[in-house]
Design an enzyme around this catalytic site. Structure first.
Site, mmCIF file in Angstrom:
data_model
loop_
_atom_site.group_PDB
_atom_site.id
_atom_site.type_symbol
_atom_site.label_atom_id
_atom_site.label_comp_id
_atom_site.label_asym_id
_atom_site.label_seq_id
_atom_site.Cartn_x
_atom_site.Cartn_y
_atom_site.Cartn_z
ATOM 1 N N GLU A 130 -8.747 25.188 -16.543
ATOM 2 C CA GLU A 130 -8.378 26.376 -17.322
ATOM 3 C C GLU A 130 -6.867 26.572 -17.322
ATOM 4 O O GLU A 130 -6.282 26.970 -18.330
ATOM 5 C CB GLU A 130 -9.057 27.628 -16.748
ATOM 6 C CG GLU A 130 -10.559 27.639 -16.874
ATOM 7 C CD GLU A 130 -11.029 27.738 -18.322
ATOM 8 O OE1 GLU A 130 -10.686 26.856 -19.117
ATOM 9 O OE2 GLU A 130 -11.766 28.683 -18.629
ATOM 10 N N THR A 183 -6.871 31.365 -26.550
ATOM 11 C CA THR A 183 -6.899 32.243 -25.379
ATOM 12 C C THR A 183 -5.489 32.644 -24.963
ATOM 13 O O THR A 183 -5.220 33.812 -24.642
ATOM 14 C CB THR A 183 -7.624 31.532 -24.216
ATOM 15 O OG1 THR A 183 -8.965 31.274 -24.634
ATOM 16 C CG2 THR A 183 -7.668 32.385 -22.967
HETATM 17 N N1 HSE Z 1 -11.104 36.308 -19.134
HETATM 18 C C1 HSE Z 1 -10.519 35.406 -20.087
HETATM 19 C C2 HSE Z 1 -9.823 36.211 -21.163
HETATM 20 C C3 HSE Z 1 -11.609 34.563 -20.686
HETATM 21 O O1 HSE Z 1 -10.446 37.152 -21.641
HETATM 22 O O2 HSE Z 1 -8.682 35.906 -21.511
HETATM 23 C C4 HSE Z 1 -11.143 33.601 -21.724
HETATM 24 O O3 HSE Z 1 -12.287 32.990 -22.329
#
Ligand code: HSE
Length: 309
Positions: A130, A183
């Site tokens: 990630e 993201t």
């Molecule tokens: N918690 C992360 C966000 C998940 O919301 O940025 C990304 O899929």
């Protein structure tokens, strides 16, 4: 055993109020990897399909290879691996696409090394995937993809991860409007400071959701699916968001919110039938803005990665 093929499931991170600390896995979609031991000492990405050429093949930059490199470094093992990645879900969809690739790869390599680590122990390595994908080593996608079910990240430092019981009849509807939200971008637009009154609402909802899941109290789950901090900002990136969400609730879903960093939306329902109705209503609402969408209906995945052969 020198070769293995593994599937890892997509995930819904945040689950409304639990930004970065809560997620669950679904049965479909998901990614598939084939990992092979080789005689060299290199970890190589030999092929990627289903990504329209968008993903890096550099082993230090691809989520599926970097996790194996980090695992090998940790174990002090010099072993070559060749990886074929079959993407079976859209990139930048908010369904944990990078997480599914990272989890499938690290799980597969661990199996080929005769399982030195448990799934929970593999989590920090999957998190490195990630970091490579979006710059933040968040665990709310890799956690549930690796462990199955609902997963709570109680703390990041030290890492403390708890699996939460899944009520039997819970079904998930996932709608992916065909636009891309990265993201990284969806994180940069978030406010860095929040009001105490919003924090109080948010942690009330997180705790309510936890209690609802543990007690299989579906009404409480529905009442707790509200996010007053992240959704108001990110929903602006999703055309017709309010209408799609309302359509899901009018069709009988317990609640509906953004899946991960979007643009996908998820709804939770108490039966497959209601999940289908919610999906149809959400897809109709989405099409009002001339945006095509994909729909996935699934029970909560309790297993995590699956060895295919
Ligand atoms: N918690 C992360 C966000 C998940 O919301 O940025 C990304 O899929």
């Amino acid at each position: 055993m020198d070769t293995i093929r593994v599937f890892a499931p997509a995930t819904v991170a945040n689950v409304a109020a639990g930004f970065d600390i809560l997620g669950f896995a679904v049965n479909a979609p998901g990614d598939e990897v084939t990992v092979r031991k080789t005689d060299s000492e290199q970890v190589v990405m030999s092929s990627i399909t289903g990504d329209n050429g968008k993903l890096p093949t550099d082993p230090q930059k691809n989520t599926a290879t970097i996790v194996i490199i980090k695992l090998l470094e940790h174990l002090g093992i010099q072993q070559g691996f060749e990886i074929e990645l079959k993407k079976q879900m859209p990139l930048g969809s908010g369904m944990g696409s990078s997480a599914a690739s990272a989890v499938a790869a690290v799980y597969a390599a661990n199996q080929l090394l005769d399982t030195p680590l448990s799934p929970m122990e593999l989590l920090p390595f999957a998190m490195e995937g990630e970091r490579a994908a979006c710059g933040a080593a968040h665990a709310d996608n890799v956690g549930p993809s690796l462990l199955g079910g609902f997963v709570l990240i109680r703390s990041y430092d030290p890492l403390d991860v708890v699996t939460i019981p899944t009520p039997e009849s819970l079904y998930c509807t996932l709608l992916h409007p065909q636009i891309e939200v990265l993201t990284d971008d969806a994180r940069k637009i978030l406010r860095k400071h929040i009001l105490l009154k919003d924090a109080i609402t948010q942690w009330g909802n997180v705790a309510g959701l936890m209690a609802g899941l543990i007690m299989s109290d579906y009404e409480l789950i529905g009442r707790s699916m509200h996010d007053v901090i992240i959704e108001p900002v990110r929903s602006l990136l999703i055309p017709g968001y309010d209408e799609i969400k309302q359509a899901a609730i009018d069709a009988g879903a317990l609640g509906c919110s953004i899946s991960g960093s979007g643009p996908s939306l998820f709804a939770l329902s108490t039966s497959e039938e209601l999940a289908n109705s919610a999906g149809e209503a959400m897809q109709n609402a989405c099409s009002q803005n001339d945006i095509e969408s994909e729909l996935y209906i699934s029970p909560i995945n309790k297993q995590g990665p699956k060895i295919l052969d």
